[in-house]
Design an enzyme around this catalytic site. Sequence first.
Site, mmCIF file in Angstrom:
data_model
loop_
_atom_site.group_PDB
_atom_site.id
_atom_site.type_symbol
_atom_site.label_atom_id
_atom_site.label_comp_id
_atom_site.label_asym_id
_atom_site.label_seq_id
_atom_site.Cartn_x
_atom_site.Cartn_y
_atom_site.Cartn_z
ATOM 1 N N HIS A 82 0.851 -1.188 0.000
ATOM 2 C CA HIS A 82 0.000 0.000 0.000
ATOM 3 C C HIS A 82 0.889 1.240 0.000
ATOM 4 C CE1 HIS A 82 -3.508 2.485 0.913
ATOM 5 N NE2 HIS A 82 -2.674 3.185 1.664
ATOM 6 N N ASP A 161 -15.705 1.718 7.101
ATOM 7 C CA ASP A 161 -14.605 2.600 6.685
ATOM 8 C C ASP A 161 -15.013 3.417 5.465
ATOM 9 O OD1 ASP A 161 -11.832 3.612 6.256
ATOM 10 O OD2 ASP A 161 -12.101 2.442 4.420
ATOM 11 N N ARG A 168 -15.051 11.869 6.604
ATOM 12 C CA ARG A 168 -13.822 12.575 6.999
ATOM 13 C C ARG A 168 -13.395 13.545 5.905
ATOM 14 N NH1 ARG A 168 -10.055 7.944 7.499
ATOM 15 N NH2 ARG A 168 -8.475 9.533 7.755
ATOM 16 N N SER A 183 -8.179 3.127 8.987
ATOM 17 C CA SER A 183 -8.857 3.055 7.692
ATOM 18 C C SER A 183 -8.078 2.137 6.736
ATOM 19 C CB SER A 183 -8.961 4.477 7.123
ATOM 20 O OG SER A 183 -9.312 4.461 5.777
ATOM 21 N N LYS A 187 -8.974 -2.306 5.773
ATOM 22 C CA LYS A 187 -9.151 -2.854 4.416
ATOM 23 C C LYS A 187 -8.087 -3.893 4.116
ATOM 24 C CE LYS A 187 -9.259 1.411 3.102
ATOM 25 N NZ LYS A 187 -9.577 2.785 2.843
HETATM 26 N N1 URA Z 1 -6.322 6.092 2.493
HETATM 27 C C1 URA Z 1 -7.281 5.426 3.153
HETATM 28 O O1 URA Z 1 -7.732 4.374 2.718
HETATM 29 N N2 URA Z 1 -7.735 5.941 4.309
HETATM 30 C C2 URA Z 1 -7.272 7.096 4.822
HETATM 31 O O2 URA Z 1 -7.727 7.504 5.875
HETATM 32 C C3 URA Z 1 -6.285 7.793 4.118
HETATM 33 C C4 URA Z 1 -5.811 7.260 2.951
#
Ligand code: URA
Length: 444
Positions: A82, A161, A168, A183, A187
């Site tokens: 990621h 999320d 957010r 967050s 995932k």
């Molecule tokens: N990417 C995400 O998936 N969540 C966040 O809060 C920030 C970047």
Amino acid sequence: MEARALIERKRDGGRIAPAEWRQLMQQYAAGAVPDYQMAALAMAIFFVGLDREELGALTDAMLQSGATLDLDHLRGGRVDKHSTGGVGDKVSLVLAPLVAACGVNVPMMSGRGLGHTGGTLDKLESIPGFRTDLSLAAATRQLETLGCALIGQTREIAPADRKLYALRDATSTVESIPLIAASIMSKKLAEGLTGLVLDVKHGSGAFLPELDRGLELAQTMVSLGADHGCPVVALLTAMDRPLGRACGNALEVEESIMALRGEGPPDLMAVTYALGAEMLLLGGAASDRDEARRRMEVAISSGKAAQRFQQIIEAQGGNPAVVDDPSILPQAAEVELFVATRAGVVAQVEPRAVGRGITALGGGRTRVEDEVNPSVGFVITARPGDVVRAGEPLATIFAADSAGVQRGREALAAAIRVADDADPPLPLISHRVTEAGVQLWDAD
Ligand code: URA
């Protein structure tokens, strides 16, 4: 459970217990807690923070609000990567097929571009026919045959999320380290991984520009992974200039294909090999970094990595001929050079200005629902520190029409600064963060 009491407690510096987080996020996902209460709680978290146990409980609660991938039956490790996001960051497109070709399963779940940063899903969708909306069942089948699936966050994964992130975004509570960590990790943990590699960007084009905030985010996610039995390794990499030369969806796919064919720009390859080595180590496909590097080089020189990308494209409905002939990708109507107006040293190629320029050309989004034009963008050949002459080409603009060329010129004029001298750019890779601590990166 009364949401208002939890908001008050967090606002006043108190703790929320695991069972309370679970119930709160379940009720939020089900629509029983209104957005205005969740927004107030997000703002309280933004200011007060979460301790390690609360962060783990919130992450679990978001993870358990949806489905998870069960990939235990696959042979070999299951490792994703990621990136916290940047400009020209097409590493995922190269890394996923490359690592899969080396024997590690890569269930890769990516996002779309928003603001000045690009997104892997938009890049992939510039390949004619390519679909990223696979169901979890289809992604699992593809992992069984090809060791890789490139998908978006489905409706089934971490719905709490998905709702909270949109909220957010609208309430200026994105830049909170515990909220970002929960967050991202909710995932990633839903993918049933045996390891995760993070590319945490810092520098002016990064989400969190300051190095110390990047390090804190990396350490937070490494600890969160450890608490959930998923080893996480993070590398801190530079985003004070774009990565590679191509910036824009189809242009980045073309550069990624060239990288898989052994002709990638050096900075893109250095970051790809560094992250890839961590993935091979976590996936049990190499015993040290040198062996990992050799395996990846062989996968590229033998054509196996490019072939794996071709197979993934075909399996996901795209035109696989693009790997042999990138001119199949959408082509911009207008192509023009951008040249230096004076002699000197390239002092800056500022990624935020480049990213905003792509959006001004129609290749990025300011709102989630915006459409993107895949063909537009820039190929920036000037690198910080290059000595240039007046009139020398610094970049090429790819636009839909002449007005777009003009907007591209304005963006590059703001982004690329030629001066009498230049400060050195940030080191491309600066730190490695694991459960054992933070190490300075050793380029050898
Ligand atoms: N990417 C995400 O998936 N969540 C966040 O809060 C920030 C970047």
